[in-house]
Enzyme design. Sequence first.
Site, PDB file in Angstrom:
ATOM      1  N   LYS A 189       0.854  -1.189   0.000  1.00 53.18           N
ATOM      2  CA  LYS A 189       0.000   0.000   0.000  1.00 53.18           C
ATOM      3  C   LYS A 189       0.891   1.242   0.000  1.00 53.18           C
ATOM      4  CE  LYS A 189      -1.669   3.085   2.575  1.00 53.18           C
ATOM      5  NZ  LYS A 189      -1.828   4.182   1.624  1.00 53.18           N
ATOM      6  N   GLY A 242       6.907   5.340   7.875  1.00 52.26           N
ATOM      7  CA  GLY A 242       6.041   6.512   7.929  1.00 52.26           C
ATOM      8  C   GLY A 242       6.292   7.279   9.199  1.00 52.26           C
ATOM      9  N   SER A 243       5.307   8.057   9.609  1.00 51.49           N
ATOM     10  CA  SER A 243       5.492   8.928  10.771  1.00 51.49           C
ATOM     11  C   SER A 243       5.468   8.121  12.065  1.00 51.49           C
ATOM     12  CB  SER A 243       4.377   9.972  10.794  1.00 51.49           C
ATOM     13  OG  SER A 243       3.132   9.317  10.912  1.00 51.49           O
ATOM     14  N   THR A 244       6.048   8.710  13.109  1.00 55.01           N
ATOM     15  CA  THR A 244       6.076   8.046  14.407  1.00 55.01           C
ATOM     16  C   THR A 244       4.659   7.842  14.940  1.00 55.01           C
ATOM     17  OG1 THR A 244       8.285   8.832  14.889  1.00 55.01           O
ATOM     18  CG2 THR A 244       6.899   8.314  16.792  1.00 55.01           C
ATOM     19  N   ILE A 246       1.678   7.374  13.299  1.00 59.66           N
ATOM     20  CA  ILE A 246       0.971   6.255  12.645  1.00 59.66           C
ATOM     21  C   ILE A 246       1.713   4.948  12.946  1.00 59.66           C
ATOM     22  CG2 ILE A 246       0.132   5.324  10.451  1.00 59.66           C
ATOM     23  CD1 ILE A 246      -1.296   7.870  10.999  1.00 59.66           C
ATOM     24  N   GLY A 247       3.039   5.033  13.020  1.00 60.10           N
ATOM     25  CA  GLY A 247       3.835   3.830  13.323  1.00 60.10           C
ATOM     26  C   GLY A 247       3.495   3.266  14.696  1.00 60.10           C
ATOM     27  N   GLU A 264      10.060   1.838  10.414  1.00 57.27           N
ATOM     28  CA  GLU A 264      10.989   2.901   9.992  1.00 57.27           C
ATOM     29  C   GLU A 264      10.235   4.209  10.146  1.00 57.27           C
ATOM     30  OE1 GLU A 264      14.080   2.631   9.045  1.00 57.27           O
ATOM     31  OE2 GLU A 264      14.288   0.472   8.780  1.00 57.27           O
ATOM     32  N   GLU A 396       9.741  17.134  14.231  1.00 61.68           N
ATOM     33  CA  GLU A 396      10.135  16.853  12.844  1.00 61.68           C
ATOM     34  C   GLU A 396       9.354  17.786  11.919  1.00 61.68           C
ATOM     35  OE1 GLU A 396       8.745  13.159  11.038  1.00 61.68           O
ATOM     36  OE2 GLU A 396      10.710  12.889  10.100  1.00 61.68           O
TER      37      GLU A 396
HETATM   38  P1  NAD Z   1       2.354   8.765   7.358  1.00 58.70           P
HETATM   39  O1  NAD Z   1       2.651   8.088   8.639  1.00 58.70           O
HETATM   40  O2  NAD Z   1       1.315   9.804   7.332  1.00 58.70           O
HETATM   41  O3  NAD Z   1       1.915   7.672   6.257  1.00 58.70           O
HETATM   42  C1  NAD Z   1       2.721   6.551   5.972  1.00 58.70           C
HETATM   43  C2  NAD Z   1       1.860   5.460   5.356  1.00 58.70           C
HETATM   44  O4  NAD Z   1       0.936   5.002   6.354  1.00 58.70           O
HETATM   45  C3  NAD Z   1       1.012   5.939   4.180  1.00 58.70           C
HETATM   46  O5  NAD Z   1       0.955   4.941   3.194  1.00 58.70           O
HETATM   47  C4  NAD Z   1      -0.352   6.136   4.816  1.00 58.70           C
HETATM   48  O6  NAD Z   1      -1.414   6.028   3.898  1.00 58.70           O
HETATM   49  C5  NAD Z   1      -0.363   4.982   5.800  1.00 58.70           C
HETATM   50  N1  NAD Z   1      -1.354   5.103   6.882  1.00 58.70           N
HETATM   51  C6  NAD Z   1      -1.938   6.230   7.373  1.00 58.70           C
HETATM   52  N2  NAD Z   1      -2.819   5.895   8.352  1.00 58.70           N
HETATM   53  C7  NAD Z   1      -2.776   4.551   8.475  1.00 58.70           C
HETATM   54  C8  NAD Z   1      -3.444   3.608   9.311  1.00 58.70           C
HETATM   55  N3  NAD Z   1      -4.347   3.986  10.217  1.00 58.70           N
HETATM   56  N4  NAD Z   1      -3.143   2.305   9.177  1.00 58.70           N
HETATM   57  C9  NAD Z   1      -2.229   1.901   8.267  1.00 58.70           C
HETATM   58  N5  NAD Z   1      -1.565   2.738   7.434  1.00 58.70           N
HETATM   59  C10 NAD Z   1      -1.844   4.047   7.547  1.00 58.70           C
HETATM   60  O7  NAD Z   1       3.751   9.315   6.810  1.00 58.70           O
HETATM   61  P2  NAD Z   1       4.019  10.268   5.565  1.00 58.70           P
HETATM   62  O8  NAD Z   1       3.555  11.639   5.884  1.00 58.70           O
HETATM   63  O9  NAD Z   1       3.567   9.622   4.310  1.00 58.70           O
HETATM   64  O10 NAD Z   1       5.635  10.237   5.521  1.00 58.70           O
HETATM   65  C11 NAD Z   1       6.440  11.079   6.288  1.00 58.70           C
HETATM   66  C12 NAD Z   1       6.935  10.379   7.533  1.00 58.70           C
HETATM   67  O11 NAD Z   1       7.594   9.176   7.205  1.00 58.70           O
HETATM   68  C13 NAD Z   1       7.948  11.225   8.283  1.00 58.70           C
HETATM   69  O12 NAD Z   1       7.719  11.123   9.658  1.00 58.70           O
HETATM   70  C14 NAD Z   1       9.275  10.573   7.912  1.00 58.70           C
HETATM   71  O13 NAD Z   1      10.312  10.773   8.828  1.00 58.70           O
HETATM   72  C15 NAD Z   1       8.883   9.135   7.831  1.00 58.70           C
HETATM   73  N6  NAD Z   1       9.845   8.381   7.032  1.00 58.70           N
HETATM   74  C16 NAD Z   1      10.682   7.515   7.666  1.00 58.70           C
HETATM   75  C17 NAD Z   1      11.639   6.826   6.925  1.00 58.70           C
HETATM   76  C18 NAD Z   1      12.587   5.863   7.578  1.00 58.70           C
HETATM   77  O14 NAD Z   1      13.279   5.151   6.877  1.00 58.70           O
HETATM   78  N7  NAD Z   1      12.650   5.814   8.895  1.00 58.70           N
HETATM   79  C19 NAD Z   1      11.713   7.006   5.533  1.00 58.70           C
HETATM   80  C20 NAD Z   1      10.845   7.903   4.935  1.00 58.70           C
HETATM   81  C21 NAD Z   1       9.903   8.593   5.685  1.00 58.70           C
END
Ligand code: NAD
Length: 493
Positions: A189, A242-244, A246-247, A264, A396
């Site tokens: 996804k 993704g973000s901390t 949502i992670g 990550e 961030e």
């Molecule tokens: P995000 O957390 O908003 O989204 C990441 C993914 O999660 C997207 O595909 C989104 O659709 C999905 N998502 C959202 N809600 C969800 C849910 N309830 N259940 C499952 N999936 C869901 O992040 P973003 O804004 O797309 O990306 C930016 C963030 O990602 C920043 O915090 C950045 O530091 C981080 N990031 C980390 C790394 C790493 O390697 N550590 C690499 C790139 C980006």
Amino acid sequence: MTVTDDTTHIVRPTIGPRQLFIDGQWRESTSGARTDIIDPSTGRTVTSVAEANAEDLDTAVQAARTAFDDGRWSGLSGRERARILHRVAELVRERADEIIAVESVNVGKPVSLCRPVDVLTTAEQYEYCAALAQTTSGSNRETPLHAHAYTRREPLGVVGAITPFNFPLILSSSKIAPALAAGNCVVHKPAEDTPLSALLMAEILTEAGVPAGVVNVVTGKGSTIGEALLQHRDIDKIAFTGSTGIGRHAASVAGQNLKPVTMELGGNAAHLLFADADVEKAVGAIIKGFVFNTGQFCMGGPRLLVERPLYETVLTILGEAVSGVPVGDPFDPKTVVGPMAADKHVAKVEEYVQIARDENARIVTGGERLDLDGGFYYKPTVIADLDNASRVVQEEIFGPVLTVQPFDTEDEAIALANGTEYGLAAGLQTGNVARAHRVAAKLQAGIVWVNDWAMLDPAVPFGGVKNSGFGREYGPEALESYTKVKSVVISLD
Ligand code: NAD
């Protein structure tokens, strides 16, 4: 076609409406819903993609489950899988121009950087994982039992891969390549705003010979299909970037279902500049560290810590150099900094710069939007004289913003560097080898760079500590995280 540095011929592509990729077929979502995809350099619609719902997601998981269980991929030898992964890498190189055009129009990445960074890294990830696919093995165990004991490394099954908006191509490959090398099937996804290269990669994987159902790409919202993927009982692992925030949620759902995860997450790295460094060289690395990918870089270095005797000099040098960085149309080969990927990201940067102004910080350069062709541009910005407790330093921002703070001692620099919730990357500039090793050991981060920034390679693991996550991508560590160990003990009686 091979990868060259010439990008002058790459133009904005015309892209027809895209569908979901499930079980080797292109299909509409069952609801018929679609999402517009926006070109961030103009604000105009490029195309639309199908918006999947939980039913479509379930179909994709069942396709991956069937593909895994019947052994069409997991049953191949490592060498057979490697041959196909090598072909993926070749096709990525051959179709580089097309990939660059798609990634640039969707994310706003400068074409000049997309080739050496996004395309090459993706090809190299598949090549590296092709090599690893041939080395996955268990080991014999010496035991006093009268038995032959050994371990097998087996694929996990169906991997749910969830990726963010900022490096769509690289971050999907960093999950799909090792997952496939180990013999797994995948439901991917991508981020809702930037899914186009994932759909193009589905074409490439198929052309390379990855069988139907082995990789499925389902586009749509995180709150619906991302959530459905997390909750699905037939998923054997969640690989999340993704973000901390949502992670944290994703890890808790996976924990509830007792599924393994790699996380990550966000970053806010410190870049330490010691007075014994080569300052001219350091400034190049510092600028790269915060403007690269328009600051939408988890491993960026947005917090510069400067040894006090250099503080004002470095601010002057940075002010001049940063204001000269070419910002503009990503399809202009001279552009180094493109637009941000969406207008909401620019709005977030504006909020943080306003906080800095309210706190009487010094805006050394930038500090405003750039009005260009309706795109989502923000000028690279340097801010000095903030307190370490400021939200602008602690949180961030994920945009082209550098905060600069002075320090007096090595211990103070380390304390400031480690003084946020994040721990993804860190770096230092020094001419003192002993200091390089000493400080690298004390920085709380998954990767530390010395005298440059963002030196990444598929052989070198990366990932976070603290609230930047856990697990490692790249290197043999990544492949291991897509396998499980089984012990076999055969009686010799
Ligand atoms: P995000 O957390 O908003 O989204 C990441 C993914 O999660 C997207 O595909 C989104 O659709 C999905 N998502 C959202 N809600 C969800 C849910 N309830 N259940 C499952 N999936 C869901 O992040 P973003 O804004 O797309 O990306 C930016 C963030 O990602 C920043 O915090 C950045 O530091 C981080 N990031 C980390 C790394 C790493 O390697 N550590 C690499 C790139 C980006």
